[in-house]
Design an enzyme around this catalytic site. Structure first.
Site, PDB file in Angstrom:
ATOM      1  N   ARG B 232       0.843  -1.033   0.012  1.00  0.00           N
ATOM      2  CA  ARG B 232       0.142  -0.193  -0.004  1.00  0.00           C
ATOM      3  C   ARG B 232       0.908   1.296  -0.067  1.00  0.00           C
ATOM      4  NH1 ARG B 232      -3.117  -2.703  -1.742  1.00  0.00           N
ATOM      5  NH2 ARG B 232      -5.209  -3.254  -0.647  1.00  0.00           N
ATOM      6  N   GLU B 261      -3.301   7.766  -4.276  1.00  0.00           N
ATOM      7  CA  GLU B 261      -3.551   7.386  -5.608  1.00  0.00           C
ATOM      8  C   GLU B 261      -4.941   8.114  -6.068  1.00  0.00           C
ATOM      9  OE1 GLU B 261      -2.049   2.982  -4.599  1.00  0.00           O
ATOM     10  OE2 GLU B 261      -4.126   3.079  -5.579  1.00  0.00           O
ATOM     11  N   HIS B 279      -1.707   0.937  -9.805  1.00  0.00           N
ATOM     12  CA  HIS B 279      -2.149  -0.201  -8.843  1.00  0.00           C
ATOM     13  C   HIS B 279      -3.000  -1.442  -9.603  1.00  0.00           C
ATOM     14  CE1 HIS B 279      -3.969  -0.678  -4.612  1.00  0.00           C
ATOM     15  NE2 HIS B 279      -3.706  -1.776  -4.865  1.00  0.00           N
TER      16      HIS B 279
END
Lengths: 334, 313
Positions: B232, B261, B279
């Site tokens: 993460r 993000e 991602h």
């Protein structure tokens, strides 16, 4: 008119130390020249002379027993003829398609290459290209770099590597290194080779078309010979299928490039990862527009670590030869 | 089950969305203009929330949904869900472990190869026509490099297995030593970083692991070290990483996740030793379908009073 070979102008030639002819410097020599200093031999650098090659060889290479070559300086029957004392060809590459192996065999000239030391790097590049194409790594990196992520949202999905059937074309030292790596990702490895390999636990296919029928991806790792030139043609690619991926870290001419470009443009295969091309450094312009293709400028084996190991092997082979010891990596007819 | 209200936190998968719409009364939270009015209106009919790595169920949302029974996450990570609050209120939580393990591990290795062998940069080199003018540089060998893994769970183990096929010596750090493995354990992340060439983040994001890769770790990894993050964004102190990359105090990075993000620090766009992905760790057709089926399976099991497939709480 020259009276002495070029590099001996400033120093007295050591008569006892034999010469190794180099017609054009291989990348290895250009980058790591200091690793080629040996007490057992000295280099005869043809490219430093102003004489045309043929004249230079006639004048200075009559007693030369060993030559260090690469793709840029092929060993043809004509060259061999100009080297009447030749007993050993050392190539600073994995590939040997620039050497007339039949002629060498006929005249009892030994050949060594550097396949073993380059296998890891070549295999790493092949696997890297395969993952890149399937998971769209280079394309997605472009997407992020072009600031498209915030506006566009999710990137299109790729395809899972695990469970894919990967057909390896040529299970030599590079092909078997690729196979070992792919097994760890849960791929099913299949292969085609001139003859089945008794040690290989993978299903053998006697021709590349049948291999393509049963595969989701092909990884080309074989040498370029008269038999393998354009072996991967439209028929093979159609058999591979619309989702099929081709990875080539061997030689461009093993694939019929024109037909491959058509197949890619028309969606008859799913994508390609290419380190080599038929007419390097030229790359078909259609490929430059495609997102499902990853292009690499013939660098599969170009790491300092790989090169230094190759230098060591080239020098070791040459020293062994001049000391009348067995060669470290003679080319064995497989 | 059509009368059961399910709140989908954000767009995540067309197939999942379609199926939820078919089976339940689906509310698409991202399409709601006034979220607080919406919640007041529908709070008594919403019994499930479907979240993912971007949006889940925080304390505020949980409080606003008194009939909430289950949070099903379209991810294995649970950092967007207030687990303590769910436990407190008896709300079930499920995620999607195992089905995405291989894809994430494959991507970690793909990033390592892309960074070390400069695959993206050399692709760019060819596309720009530069190859006609000169050869590309040498790149760094991957085989045999020491790989250090932060977190030796399912994903960490899968990364180790793959890296071993490239003869990479494996070491790791985790909360407790895993004596059943043969890999070398380091009791701190700094020691791990000092003793590896490639450091991979593969642990879950919790309060303890936030910024687990900080300035000290980055310094220990060093000018030849490469950082790979498939965990993460908040695992890494992003400003510290950016300045280390810009100042060449670290050798390179392969990043699939970022602190905010889809925002990515601008300074990274100009670097040739960095690979940036949006991602996509579990982003394959095959795996996203498997994840969606797991979410649907868990919801169905819950509302039919059967055992949950992959419960966390």
């Amino acid at each position: 008119m020259e009276s002495q070979p070029p590099q001996e102008r400033s120093e007295q030639p050591t008569k006892e130390v034999p010469h190794v002819l180099v017609m054009k410097p291989p990348p290895l020599l250009t980058l790591f020249e200091d690793k080629f200093i040996s007490t057992k031999f000295q280099l005869l650098k043809a490219w430093e002379s102003t004489l045309p090659l043929d004249q230079f060889l006639t004048a200075y290479a009559g007693s030369v027993r060993a030559v260090l070559c690469s793709g840029a300086s092929p060993i043809t029957p004509h060259i061999i003829q100009l080297l009447p004392s030749l007993q050993l060809v050392v190539t600073a590459s994995a590939g040997t398609n620039h050497i007339d192996l039949n002629e060498c065999r006929r005249l009892g000239i030994a050949v060594t290459n550097a396949a073993g030391v380059f296998s890891d790097d070549a295999a790493d590049a092949a696997v890297g290209l395969l993952i890149d194409v399937l998971r769209k790594i280079s394309a997605a990196h472009r997407f992020v770099r072009h600031r498209l992520w915030p506006a566009t949202g999710d990137y299109p999905l790729g395809s899972k590597l695990g469970g894919k059937r990967v057909g390896i074309v040529g299970l030599g030292s590079i092909g078997s290194a690729v196979a070992k790596r792919l097994e760890a990702f849960g791929c099913t490895v299949l292969y085609n080779s001139r003859k089945p390999k008794p040690w290989a636990p993978y299903p053998f296919y006697s021709n590349v078309h049948e291999l393509a029928v049963d595969s989701d991806a092909l990884v080309v790792c074989c040498g370029l010979t008269a038999e393998t030139r354009h072996m991967i043609n439209r028929q093979v690619m159609v058999a591979l299928g619309k989702q099929g991926i081709i990875v080539n870290v061997a030689r461009g001419a093993i694939i019929d490039e024109k037909q491959m470009v058509e197949c890619l443009v028309h969606g008859e295969i799913g994508g390609a990862g290419l380190d080599v091309f038929e007419n390097e450094p030229n790359v078909p312009k259609e490929l430059l527009e495609l997102d499902n293709v990853v292009l690499s400028p013939h660098r599969a084996v170009f790491t300092p670590e790989g090169f230094m190991a190759a230098c060591d092997q080239v020098v070791a082979n040459l020293e062994a030869f001049f000391e009348h010891k067995p060669l470290l990596s003679p080319l064995i007819d497989e | 089950m059509e009368s059961i209200g399910v709140l989908m936190a954000c767009p995540m998968n067309p197939y999942l969305e379609q199926e939820l719409h078919k089976r339940f009364t689906l509310h698409r939270f991202w399409k709601v203009p006034d979220k607080s009015t919406f919640l007041t209106t529908h709070c008594n009919s919403i019994r499930a929330v479907v979240g993912n790595a971007s949006a889940g169920a925080d304390a505020q949302l949980i409080e606003a949904l008194p009939k909430l029974e289950i949070v099903a996450s379209f991810s294995v990570g649970l950092d967007k869900i207030d687990l303590a609050k769910c436990k407190e209120k008896g709300i079930r939580v499920t995620n999607t472990p195992d089905v995405l393990t291989e894809d994430v591990a494959d991507l970690a290795i793909g990033l390592m190869l892309a960074v070390l062998r400069k695959l993206c940069e050399s692709d760019r080199y060819v596309r720009s026509g530069k190859w006609k003018k000169g050869n590309y540089m040498l790149t760094t060998k991957f085989t045999g490099k020491r790989v250090g893994i932060i977190g030796l769970g399912r994903i960490g183990m899968a990364i180790a297995k793959r890296a071993e096929a490239f003869s990479c010596p494996i070491s790791y750090h985790s909360r407790t030593e895993k004596t059943e493995t043969k890999y070398k354990y380091y009791p701190s992340v700094v020691e791990l970083a000092a003793n590896c060439d490639i450091l991979v983040v593969a642990c879950s994001l919790t309060e303890e692991t936030r910024h687990i890769v900080n300035r000290k770790v980055i310094d220990a990894l060093g000018a030849k070290g490469v950082l790979i993050n498939i965990g993460r964004g908040p695992h890494v102190d992003e400003p510290e990483l950016v300045s280390a990359l810009v100042e060449r105090r670290i050798g390179g990075a392969g990043l699939d996740v970022f602190e905010h993000e889809p925002e990515v620090p601008e300074e990274l766009f100009g670097l040739d030793n960095v690979v940036l992905l949006p991602h996509v760790g579990s982003g394959t057709v095959e795996t996203r379908k498997a994840m969606a089926d797991l979410v649907l399976g868990n919801l169905e099991a819950h509302f039919l009073n059967k055992p949950l497939l992959t419960p966390v709480v």
